[in-house]
Design an enzyme around this catalytic site. Structure first.
Site, PDB file in Angstrom:
ATOM      1  N   HIS A 469      28.744 -40.153   1.053  1.00  0.00           N
ATOM      2  CA  HIS A 469      29.758 -41.215   1.047  1.00  0.00           C
ATOM      3  C   HIS A 469      30.910 -40.836   1.980  1.00  0.00           C
ATOM      4  CE1 HIS A 469      32.306 -44.389  -0.924  1.00  0.00           C
ATOM      5  NE2 HIS A 469      33.273 -43.555  -0.536  1.00  0.00           N
ATOM      6  N   GLU A 470      31.431 -39.623   1.817  1.00  0.00           N
ATOM      7  CA  GLU A 470      32.547 -39.192   2.673  1.00  0.00           C
ATOM      8  C   GLU A 470      32.099 -39.029   4.119  1.00  0.00           C
ATOM      9  OE1 GLU A 470      35.431 -39.444   1.619  1.00  0.00           O
ATOM     10  OE2 GLU A 470      35.036 -39.534  -0.528  1.00  0.00           O
ATOM     11  N   HIS A 473      32.524 -42.257   5.916  1.00  0.00           N
ATOM     12  CA  HIS A 473      33.892 -42.437   6.417  1.00  0.00           C
ATOM     13  C   HIS A 473      34.100 -41.636   7.706  1.00  0.00           C
ATOM     14  CE1 HIS A 473      35.555 -44.803   3.216  1.00  0.00           C
ATOM     15  NE2 HIS A 473      35.340 -43.902   2.284  1.00  0.00           N
ATOM     16  N   GLU A 498      35.589 -49.421   3.129  1.00  0.00           N
ATOM     17  CA  GLU A 498      34.599 -48.690   2.333  1.00  0.00           C
ATOM     18  C   GLU A 498      33.157 -49.069   2.696  1.00  0.00           C
ATOM     19  OE1 GLU A 498      34.885 -46.262  -0.024  1.00  0.00           O
ATOM     20  OE2 GLU A 498      37.036 -46.147   0.362  1.00  0.00           O
TER      21      GLU A 498
END
Length: 672
Positions: A469-470, A473, A498
C-alpha cells in the site's frame, strides 16, 4: 541527499538560507514594476507561476526533510533541530500565505487564464487555480479588518485541532478491571506490560484502554461481559474531546461563513473531485443502496451465530468483532498465521521489483549510502533504492525504513522528502530552452515485524499488504513528471490520492501476482491455490458490515461539518447507528477519538471513493492480465505521470473510457 545537511545545527542553517532565498525570489516578483503592474505579458505570467513554485520548492525542501527527520531519526538532537527548522519555516509559510503583493501578481495570472486560457497548458491553469484558492482560503482577498478576524479564527481552530489530537494520543489511558482468566492468555506478549493484577480484587487484572489491547479482547474473548466492559471503557475514554469537537465545529463553520461558504463542508470540497456535498451524498447513497442486502444478510449470520452460542440473537456492538472472527475461522478453516512463512521481507521486496519491471519497465537498484546519510545505526537497517527506467534512465530514489525502534514514527506512511519538478521554469519562460528536472526522493516508513536472531523477517499478510500500500504511494511520487513542485506526485486531490495505493493492494491479492514472489521461506514452495482461496474467502466474508461501518463514519463526517443544527454530536452519532442498522451502546462516544475530523474533516468519504476508483482500474485494465506491460504503461502515462497536475476526473475518464462505476467495486464483493 539534502545539500548542506551534515550535523543537527545545519537544519537551522538551511532553513534560514531557504527563507532568504524565498525573500529574494519574492522581491523579483513583487518589486519588479514590469511584473507587479496591472498588465502582464504571457511570458511574465509564466514567470510568476514558476517563481511562485520556486518559493514553494525552497520551503518544502526544508519542511519536508525536517518532517521526515523528526519522525525517524534515532538521535534526539537531530529530531529537535528538525522540529525547530519545521517551526521556523512553518511560520514563514504563514507570512507567505498572507502576502498581498504575491496574491496581486497571481490574481493577474488568474485573470489572464480566464480571458485567454488557450495560451496556458492544462498544468499551468491548474497551478493558477489551486494556488489562488489556497491564498483565498486564508481570506487574503477580503478587506483588512476581515482578514484580521480570519487570522484569529485560524489560530483558534489550529489550537482546537491540536488539542483534539493531543487528547487522543497523549492523555493517560483509562484503566479498568477485567477477570484475569478471560484475558491474559489472549493478550500478545508485547502488550502484557500494560496489564497488572488488581491488588484490591483477587482474580482481576487492571487493563488499559489502549486500542491494541481492547481490539484483541473484542476479537478473541468468548465472555460477553468482558467484551462489553472493554468496549464501553474504550469508547468513553476521551470525554474531554466532546466539547473540543463541538467548539471545532462551531469555529470552522463561522470561518466558512466569513469566507463566503455555506458551511465548512462546502469550503473543504471546493477543490476536491466531488466539489460539493450534493455529489458526496449522492455517492454515499449509491454505495448504501448497493450493499444494503449484503449487509442485512451478514448481520443475520452474526445474529444466528450469537443465538447458537449465547441463546439470544440481538447483536451488540461488542459482539461484531468476536463473531466475525469466529465465523471466518469456522467457515474457511483458516488462520492468518498460516500465511506468514510465505512472506519473508526479502521476497516481498522481490515482488515490488517484479511489479515495477513487468508493468513499467523499471528496475529497482539497491545502492550503498554515503557516510552520514543514514538516520539510524547499523542495527536498524535502512535500504536506499534507485528506480531506473530501461530507456529513460534514473527516475528517483526511495529509502525503506521498515522496522520499529524507539523514537520512531509509530505508524506506516510515505514521506515526500523532495518532490520532482522543473528547476529552471522561470528562466525558460523568459529565455526559452529545455527544462531541467529535479528528481524526487521519498521515504517509505513502516513498523513491520523485527528481524529474529538469525536476521530473518517474516511478515504477516496484513503487514505485506501495508508494505505494498505504501509502495503504491511511493510510486505515485516517483513516477510523476510535473513541471511544478506544488503539483508533484501525491500532491493531488485528497479524494483521489489513495487510489494508487489501493490499487497496489489489489495486485497483491491476485493469485497470479502472489505466486511470483510468495514462497515458503524454508521449502521454497510457492503459496498454494488452496491457501489463496481460503484467504480470499475469509476477506470477503463480512465485507458488507465493514463497508456499512465506513459509510456511517462518512455520513457522520459530512453531518458534523454541514450547517450546525444545535444537536449534540453524541445524538447525531447515535441517530446514524439507528438509521443504518448498526448496533450502538447508549452513552458511548467513539467519535471523540475520530482523529480524521482534524486531518480530513468533511473528507472521510475519500477512502471509499478511492476504493471504487482502484477497483474500476483493476477490473478494466488488469483483471485479465495483472502483469500486462501495455496496460501498465497506459496507467503510468494517463494517471501516475500527472501527479496533481491534471483533473483526476479527466484522468479516470481517459484511462477507463468512461466515468468510474460503483458497480465495478461492489461486483468484487463476496456473496453471503
Amino acid at each position: 541527499q539534502i545539500p548542506g545537511l551534515h550535523q543537527p545545527s545545519d537544519f537551522i542553517t538551511i532553513a534560514q538560507h531557504a527563507i532568504r532565498r524565498c525573500r529574494s525570489i519574492r522581491s523579483s516578483i513583487v518589486d519588479d514594476e514590469n511584473i507587479s503592474g496591472s498588465t502582464l505579458s504571457s511570458q511574465q505570467q509564466l514567470q510568476v507561476l514558476y517563481k511562485l513554485d520556486e518559493i514553494s520548492n525552497e520551503v518544502c525542501s526544508v519542511i519536508d526533510a525536517a518532517e521526515f527527520c523528526r519522525c525517524v531519526h534515532v538521535d534526539k538532537g537531530w529530531r529537535d533541530s528538525a522540529s525547530q527548522a519545521f517551526a521556523m519555516v512553518g511560520e514563514y509559510i504563514t507570512e507567505l500565505n498572507t502576502d498581498g503583493g504575491l496574491y496581486h501578481c497571481l490574481d493577474q495570472v488568474s485573470l489572464a487564464v480566464q480571458t485567454s486560457g488557450e495560451s496556458f497548458t492544462e498544468e499551468q491553469k491548474r497551478m493558477t487555480q489551486l494556488l489562488k484558492a489556497e491564498f483565498e482560503r486564508d481570506g487574503i482577498h477580503l478587506p483588512e479588518e476581515v482578514r484580521a478576524e480570519v487570522a484569529l479564527k485560524h489560530q483558534h481552530i489550529s489550537q482546537l485541532e491540536s488539542l483534539f489530537t493531543y487528547n487522543i494520543t497523549s492523555h493517560k489511558k483509562k484503566l479498568f478491571s477485567l477477570p484475569e482468566k478471560d484475558i491474559v492468555g489472549m493478550i500478545p506478549r508485547y502488550l502484557l506490560q500494560q496489564i497488572s493484577q488488581d491488588d484490591n480484587l483477587p482474580g482481576m487484572a487492571t487493563v488499559s484502554s489502549d486500542d491494541a489491547i481492547v481490539n484483541t479482547i473484542l476479537r478473541y474473548s468468548s465472555s460477553p461481559c468482558t467484551r462489553k466492559e472493554a468496549y464501553v471503557q474504550s469508547n468513553t475514554s476521551c470525554p474531554e474531546n466532546i466539547d473540543v469537537l463541538q467548539a471545532l465545529i462551531y469555529h470552522r463553520h463561522e470561518l466558512s461563513l466569513i469566507l463566503g461558504f455555506e458551511n465548512y463542508a462546502e469550503r473543504y470540497l471546493q477543490d476536491k473531485m466531488m466539489e460539493n456535498r450534493t455529489r458526496v451524498n449522492q455517492f454515499l447513497k449509491q454505495m448504501s443502496s448497493s450493499i444494503k442486502d449484503g449487509f442485512r444478510k451478514e448481520m443475520n449470520l452474526l445474529s444466528e451465530a450469537k443465538r447458537k452460542c449465547e441463546g439470544e440473537s440481538e447483536i451488540k456492538p461488542w459482539d461484531i468483532p468476536y463473531y466475525t472472527h469466529k465465523l471466518k475461522s469456522e467457515r474457511h478453516e483458516f488462520q492468518s498465521s498460516e500465511l506468514t512463512p510465505y512472506f519473508p521481507i526479502s521476497q516481498c521486496f522481490d515482488g515490488m521489483q517484479i511489479l515495477c519491471r513487468r508493468l513499467f519497465g523499471i528496475d529497482m537498484h539497491e545502492i550503498p549510502m554515503d557516510d552520514g546519510e543514514s538516520w539510524c545505526n547499523e542495527n536498524h537497517n535502512v535500504r536506499k533504492v534507485q528506480l531506473v527506467h530501461e530507456s529513460e534512465g534514473p527516475l528517483g530514489t526511495i529509502y525503506l525504513d521498515l522496522h520499529p525502534r524507539e523514537g520512531k514514527y509509530s505508524h506506516s506512511a510515505h514521506f515526500a522528502i523532495r518532490c520532482g519538478c522543473a528547476t529552471n521554469g522561470a528562466e525558460c519562460a523568459e529565455n526559452g530552452g529545455a527544462l531541467k528536472y529535479q528528481y524526487p526522493i521519498v521515504g517509505l516508513v513502516c513498523n513491520l515485524s523485527s528481524p529474529t536472531e538469525n536476521g530473518m523477517v517474516l511478515l504477516s499478510h496484513s503487514e505485506m499488504e501495508t508494505l505494498f500500500h505504501e509502495f503504491g504511494h511511493a510510486l505515485h511520487s516517483l513516477l510523476s513528471r510535473t513541471s511544478f513542485q506544488h503539483l508533484s506526485g501525491t500532491r493531488a486531490a485528497v479524494d483521489f490520492v489513495e487510489t494508487p495505493s489501493q490499487l497496489m493492494e489489489l495486485f497483491v491479492r491476485d493469485a497470479r501476482v502472489l505466486k511470483t514472489f510468495a514462497r515458503h521461506f524454508q521449502t521454497g514452495e510457492p503459496i498454494s491455490d488452496e491457501l489463496i482461496s481460503k484467504l480470499a474467502g475469509s476477506r470477503k466474508l463480512f465485507q458488507y458490515v465493514d463497508i456499512q461501518t465506513q459509510l456511517l463514519y462518512a455520513y457522520l463526517d459530512q453531518g458534523l461539518f454541514s450547517t450546525p443544527s444545535g444537536e449534540s454530536t453524541i445524538s447525531i452519532f447515535a441517530g446514524l447507528h439507528q438509521k443504518m442498522g448498526i448496533p450502538y451502546a447508549e452513552g458511548t462516544f467513539w467519535h471523540s477519538k475520530f482523529g480524521h475530523v482534524v486531518t480530513y474533516g468533511a473528507g472521510y468519504y475519500s477512502y471509499l471513493l478511492d476504493q471504487v476508483f482502484a477497483a474500476d482500474i483493476w477490473k478494466t485494465c488488469f483483471a485479465s492480465d495483472p502483469l500486462n506491460r501495455a496496460e501498465g504503461n497506459r496507467y503510468r502515462q494517463e494517471v501516475l505521470i500527472h501527479g496533481g497536475a491534471k483533473d483526476p476526473n479527466a484522468m479516470l475518464r481517459k484511462l477507463l473510457g468512461r466515468d468510474p462505476s460503483v458497480e465495478s467495486y461492489t461486483s468484487m464483493l463476496g456473496g453471503v
